[in-house]
Design a protein around this motif. Structure first.
Motif, mmCIF file in Angstrom:
data_model
loop_
_atom_site.group_PDB
_atom_site.id
_atom_site.type_symbol
_atom_site.label_atom_id
_atom_site.label_comp_id
_atom_site.label_asym_id
_atom_site.label_seq_id
_atom_site.Cartn_x
_atom_site.Cartn_y
_atom_site.Cartn_z
ATOM 1 N N GLU A 42 0.832 -1.207 0.000
ATOM 2 C CA GLU A 42 0.000 0.000 0.000
ATOM 3 C C GLU A 42 0.867 1.257 0.000
ATOM 4 O OE1 GLU A 42 -3.368 2.346 2.677
ATOM 5 O OE2 GLU A 42 -2.664 0.369 3.327
ATOM 6 N N ALA A 43 1.940 1.240 0.767
ATOM 7 C CA ALA A 43 2.826 2.410 0.803
ATOM 8 C C ALA A 43 3.400 2.696 -0.572
ATOM 9 C CB ALA A 43 3.951 2.172 1.808
ATOM 10 N N LEU A 44 3.845 1.661 -1.268
ATOM 11 C CA LEU A 44 4.415 1.849 -2.596
ATOM 12 C C LEU A 44 3.348 2.273 -3.600
ATOM 13 C CD1 LEU A 44 6.925 -1.128 -2.749
ATOM 14 C CD2 LEU A 44 7.445 1.303 -2.477
ATOM 15 N N ALA A 45 2.118 1.770 -3.438
ATOM 16 C CA ALA A 45 1.035 2.167 -4.334
ATOM 17 C C ALA A 45 0.707 3.645 -4.154
ATOM 18 C CB ALA A 45 -0.202 1.304 -4.081
ATOM 19 N N LEU A 46 0.695 4.119 -2.905
ATOM 20 C CA LEU A 46 0.451 5.545 -2.651
ATOM 21 C C LEU A 46 1.569 6.390 -3.255
ATOM 22 C CD1 LEU A 46 -0.808 5.349 1.033
ATOM 23 C CD2 LEU A 46 -2.117 6.207 -0.919
ATOM 24 N N LYS A 47 2.788 5.925 -3.100
ATOM 25 C CA LYS A 47 3.929 6.629 -3.678
ATOM 26 C C LYS A 47 3.818 6.681 -5.200
ATOM 27 C CE LYS A 47 8.272 8.043 -4.185
ATOM 28 N NZ LYS A 47 8.755 9.379 -3.856
ATOM 29 N N ASP A 100 5.405 12.808 -5.654
ATOM 30 C CA ASP A 100 6.067 13.791 -4.799
ATOM 31 C C ASP A 100 6.011 13.417 -3.323
ATOM 32 O OD1 ASP A 100 3.277 14.212 -5.029
ATOM 33 O OD2 ASP A 100 3.478 16.222 -4.190
ATOM 34 N N TRP A 101 5.248 12.379 -2.969
ATOM 35 C CA TRP A 101 5.208 11.915 -1.590
ATOM 36 C C TRP A 101 6.478 11.124 -1.290
ATOM 37 C CZ3 TRP A 101 -0.393 9.909 -0.206
ATOM 38 C CH2 TRP A 101 -1.308 10.971 -0.386
ATOM 39 N N GLY A 142 12.254 1.855 -3.831
ATOM 40 C CA GLY A 142 10.919 2.437 -3.835
ATOM 41 C C GLY A 142 10.644 3.296 -2.626
ATOM 42 N N PHE A 143 11.391 3.086 -1.543
ATOM 43 C CA PHE A 143 11.210 3.868 -0.329
ATOM 44 C C PHE A 143 12.284 4.950 -0.253
ATOM 45 C CE2 PHE A 143 8.712 0.192 0.602
ATOM 46 C CZ PHE A 143 7.682 0.670 1.390
ATOM 47 N N ASP A 144 11.851 6.136 0.169
ATOM 48 C CA ASP A 144 12.759 7.284 0.205
ATOM 49 C C ASP A 144 13.461 7.445 1.546
ATOM 50 O OD1 ASP A 144 11.734 8.636 -2.418
ATOM 51 O OD2 ASP A 144 9.919 8.267 -1.237
ATOM 52 N N LEU A 145 12.820 6.962 2.626
ATOM 53 C CA LEU A 145 13.309 7.211 3.972
ATOM 54 C C LEU A 145 13.342 5.917 4.768
ATOM 55 C CD1 LEU A 145 11.003 10.288 4.764
ATOM 56 C CD2 LEU A 145 13.353 10.374 3.895
ATOM 57 N N ARG A 203 6.020 18.549 2.523
ATOM 58 C CA ARG A 203 5.936 17.201 1.962
ATOM 59 C C ARG A 203 4.941 16.338 2.722
ATOM 60 N NH1 ARG A 203 10.503 16.439 -1.289
ATOM 61 N NH2 ARG A 203 9.285 14.749 -2.246
ATOM 62 N N THR A 204 4.416 15.349 2.015
ATOM 63 C CA THR A 204 3.617 14.284 2.613
ATOM 64 C C THR A 204 4.492 13.046 2.730
ATOM 65 O OG1 THR A 204 1.487 15.081 1.778
ATOM 66 C CG2 THR A 204 1.650 12.737 2.279
ATOM 67 N N VAL A 205 4.504 12.438 3.910
ATOM 68 C CA VAL A 205 5.270 11.216 4.151
ATOM 69 C C VAL A 205 4.300 10.056 4.310
ATOM 70 C CG1 VAL A 205 6.872 10.042 5.709
ATOM 71 C CG2 VAL A 205 7.148 12.493 5.249
#
Length: 232
Positions: free
Chosen positions: A46-51, A56-57, A68-71, A86-88
């Protein structure tokens, strides 16, 4: 009431979900560094789908850096980032799972030592008569989360409560030892300063409240009204 995630009521009147090491210390620092909001994801998918839908998230997860994850879920590393506006998207094993478990609470606060005083102040301001503290780590047995929850409860009763004994318990916790061991072993997602940052107390002035927005549970800095209309 102090409970783990499995024993948490689905819709408590007031819930404080505690994750000291490290999800809600990360969240507090994300807001300090300018993040507008944090969207909780139930799964990595789900996190990757939102990204993917919102390039820009910024996506954040615990563990080692992952494509795929920025942080990573490291408050020490977050302190140097510019997150203004930003949105995290955050997905962690304990903290976000705990918040999602009580997503239907009348008031849902997420806490760590960094926002403990602000959280206690918010509970006093809304005149909460009963609070469900959700200890997220280790199936509800995490000493650092329980100590933080008890410190917040004590701060509700008396604003000059001494954090020292609670921090000592957190410093000796299994989670702190696990992070220290991760540093020794060179785990990619752990910073040598993470434990120290997680034990910094009453660092930020705003509590953090989660509400439903567009089908997601979203965390933002929050201050209660000066004169609440009724007790929580």
């Amino acid at each position: 009431m102090f409970t783990g995630i499995p024993g948490a009521p689905a819709a408590p009147g007031v819930a404080v979900v505690v994750d000291v090491m490290r999800a809600f210390t990360v969240a507090a620092w994300a807001f300090r560094r300018g993040a507008e909001r944090i969207v909780f994801a139930r799964t990595l998918r789900e996190a990757l789908a939102l990204k993917a839908r919102h390039p820009d998230w910024l996506a954040c997860q615990d563990g080692a850096p992952t494509p795929g994850f920025d942080l990573v879920n490291s408050p020490a590393r977050l302190r140097a980032l510019d997150l203004r506006g930003r949105t995290v998207v955050q997905k962690t094993t304990a903290g976000t799972a705990g918040a999602l478990a009580v997503a239907d609470a009348g008031l849902l606060l997420c806490a760590s030592f960094a926002v403990a005083g602000a959280t206690a102040g918010a509970l006093r301001r809304v005149r909460a008569q009963a609070v469900t503290f959700v200890v997220t780590g280790d199936g509800g047995r995490a000493e650092e989360d329980r100590a933080c929850a008890e410190y917040i409860a004590e701060r509700v009763r008396t604003d000059d409560a001494d954090p020292g004994p609670y921090l000592a318990r957190a410093r000796r916790s299994t989670a702190a030892a696990r992070l220290a061991d991760g540093v020794r072993q060179g785990w990619a997602g752990v910073d040598p300063e993470d434990v120290a940052v997680c034990l910094e107390t009453d660092t930020f002035p705003s509590a953090m409240a989660a509400t439903r927005e567009d089908g997601h549970l979203v965390l933002r800095p929050w201050a209660p009204p000066e004169h609440p209309a009724s007790s929580a």
